[in-house]
Design a protein around this motif. Sequence first.
Motif, mmCIF file in Angstrom:
data_model
loop_
_atom_site.group_PDB
_atom_site.id
_atom_site.type_symbol
_atom_site.label_atom_id
_atom_site.label_comp_id
_atom_site.label_asym_id
_atom_site.label_seq_id
_atom_site.Cartn_x
_atom_site.Cartn_y
_atom_site.Cartn_z
ATOM 1 N N LEU A 1 -9.763 -8.473 5.506
ATOM 2 C CA LEU A 1 -9.269 -7.324 4.721
ATOM 3 C C LEU A 1 -10.325 -6.858 3.725
ATOM 4 O O LEU A 1 -10.495 -5.665 3.476
ATOM 5 C CB LEU A 1 -7.985 -7.697 3.971
ATOM 6 C CG LEU A 1 -6.752 -7.916 4.849
ATOM 7 C CD1 LEU A 1 -5.634 -8.596 4.068
ATOM 8 C CD2 LEU A 1 -6.262 -6.573 5.418
ATOM 9 N N ILE B 1 -9.985 -2.868 2.423
ATOM 10 C CA ILE B 1 -8.571 -2.656 2.070
ATOM 11 C C ILE B 1 -8.239 -3.412 0.774
ATOM 12 O O ILE B 1 -7.400 -2.993 -0.003
ATOM 13 C CB ILE B 1 -7.655 -3.075 3.229
ATOM 14 C CG1 ILE B 1 -8.004 -2.197 4.436
ATOM 15 C CG2 ILE B 1 -6.171 -2.932 2.879
ATOM 16 C CD1 ILE B 1 -7.326 -2.571 5.715
ATOM 17 N N ASP C 1 -4.716 3.447 -0.684
ATOM 18 C CA ASP C 1 -5.204 2.855 0.560
ATOM 19 C C ASP C 1 -6.058 1.616 0.324
ATOM 20 O O ASP C 1 -6.648 1.083 1.247
ATOM 21 C CB ASP C 1 -5.914 3.891 1.450
ATOM 22 C CG ASP C 1 -6.971 4.661 0.691
ATOM 23 O OD1 ASP C 1 -7.293 4.262 -0.444
ATOM 24 O OD2 ASP C 1 -7.483 5.652 1.238
ATOM 25 N N PHE C 2 -6.124 1.169 -0.923
ATOM 26 C CA PHE C 2 -6.789 -0.110 -1.191
ATOM 27 C C PHE C 2 -6.214 -0.759 -2.449
ATOM 28 O O PHE C 2 -5.656 -0.088 -3.311
ATOM 29 C CB PHE C 2 -8.303 0.060 -1.335
ATOM 30 C CG PHE C 2 -8.698 0.741 -2.617
ATOM 31 C CD1 PHE C 2 -8.680 2.119 -2.721
ATOM 32 C CD2 PHE C 2 -9.067 -0.002 -3.727
ATOM 33 C CE1 PHE C 2 -9.008 2.747 -3.914
ATOM 34 C CE2 PHE C 2 -9.419 0.613 -4.924
ATOM 35 C CZ PHE C 2 -9.390 2.002 -5.013
ATOM 36 N N LEU D 1 0.847 -1.214 0.000
ATOM 37 C CA LEU D 1 0.000 0.000 0.000
ATOM 38 C C LEU D 1 0.874 1.254 0.000
ATOM 39 O O LEU D 1 0.604 2.214 -0.723
ATOM 40 C CB LEU D 1 -0.934 0.006 1.210
ATOM 41 C CG LEU D 1 -2.046 -1.045 1.195
ATOM 42 C CD1 LEU D 1 -2.755 -1.097 2.549
ATOM 43 C CD2 LEU D 1 -3.070 -0.767 0.094
#
Length: 342
Positions: free
Chosen positions: A174, A179, A147-148, A141
Amino acid sequence: MRYAPLPAAASPLPQQLSVLGFGGAPLMGRVGRKASLAALDAAFAAGITLFDTARSYGYGESEGILGEFLAGRRDQVVLCTKFGILPADRGGWKRKLKPVAQAAIGVFPQLRQLARRGATGQLVPRQFTPQVLQASLETSLRALRTDFIDLLLVHDADPSVLSNQGLLDALQALKARGIIRMAGVSGGPELLSAVVAARPPVLSAVQFPMDPSRLHLAELTTRPEARGLLLLANHPFGGADGVAALQQRIRSLAQQPQLPAALREKLAGDPSTLMPEIVFGAILAGTHIASVIAAMTSLGNLRRNVDAIERCRFSPEELQLLRAELAVPPGGPPTAAPAPSA
Ligand SMILES: NC(=O)c1ccc[n+]([C@@H]2O[C@H](COP(=O)([O-])OP(=O)(O)OC[C@H]3O[C@@H](n4cnc5c(N)ncnc54)[C@H](OP(=O)(O)O)[C@@H]3O)[C@@H](O)[C@H]2O)c1
């Protein structure tokens, strides 16, 4: 560019998925920073939206250059990365020699194989624990400046991963936190068969090699059980070492009397433009594969591949015939071992 009709399993992807994906394995490994950025730019300008990388590619630096390139474009691409193979030797001598190796490969392409052996010798494979997943994802990341992740794959997995409940639960968590949008696996034919036969619900994508020697996998991808999966084929030319042999194969197909005359006539064209048309067409025709991921850091190759996806001169029936021809090894089908005498 053509975009894939996505299976329901891919519904978390907000962007269109290009039928041709950009393979990030050579970035910051076989090719340096300038050529990596030029190739990424050209791919994006051509309409490619699928970018594939892994924590281990480019001595751990492929994700970083992709992240740099993606600044301001993140919402326009589908980002696929992988975890489970650690790039080792971070400050080591092999990594320091990388610029020298890149320059040498530019002059003597035959050194590629040697360089590849040196680089893979440093990798630490099969790290499939929730702890490695967490640490690797955090690094990914950061490197990718996002952020994903759209698609996170277990890298070079074997079928035992499908029953690794700790790992599957960690992937599910997750996903629930947003994410990662989708989780999946990458690996060989054995893994593909196992996922198609019984897939844990959290895994909705599979990436697998489909060079000519593996074109028989087309059948597996059309089974009803495969419908719920996002299928991504990689390694379509068999890597750098496969290209010359493939062009030679295409030249010889033009002489095959069993093929219809109209098809043989088409096959008599320039093998460098025919090769990507035939390879991509043979992988995609009548299968449920959404995208083919190729490495194409030379701008000429990238252009030829984009053209091949946009304008294929072969009909679906011709492509299926060519698939059957290419799937047979050059020397003919392997002969069965003689039956033991009673
Ligand atoms: N386990 C896994 O998850 C896994 C395994 C293998 C691959 N992959 C993914 O799939 C990608 C592609 O696989 P790959 O690199 O092994 O094999 P590949 O795409 O079959 O072959 C790449 C080689 O073909 C050359 N090339 C590309 N287009 C060409 C064209 N039209 N004419 C002539 N040569 C052409 C490239 O040269 P230039 O680069 O000089 O243009 C490069 O040397 C990787 O980058 C990676 O993202 C994933």
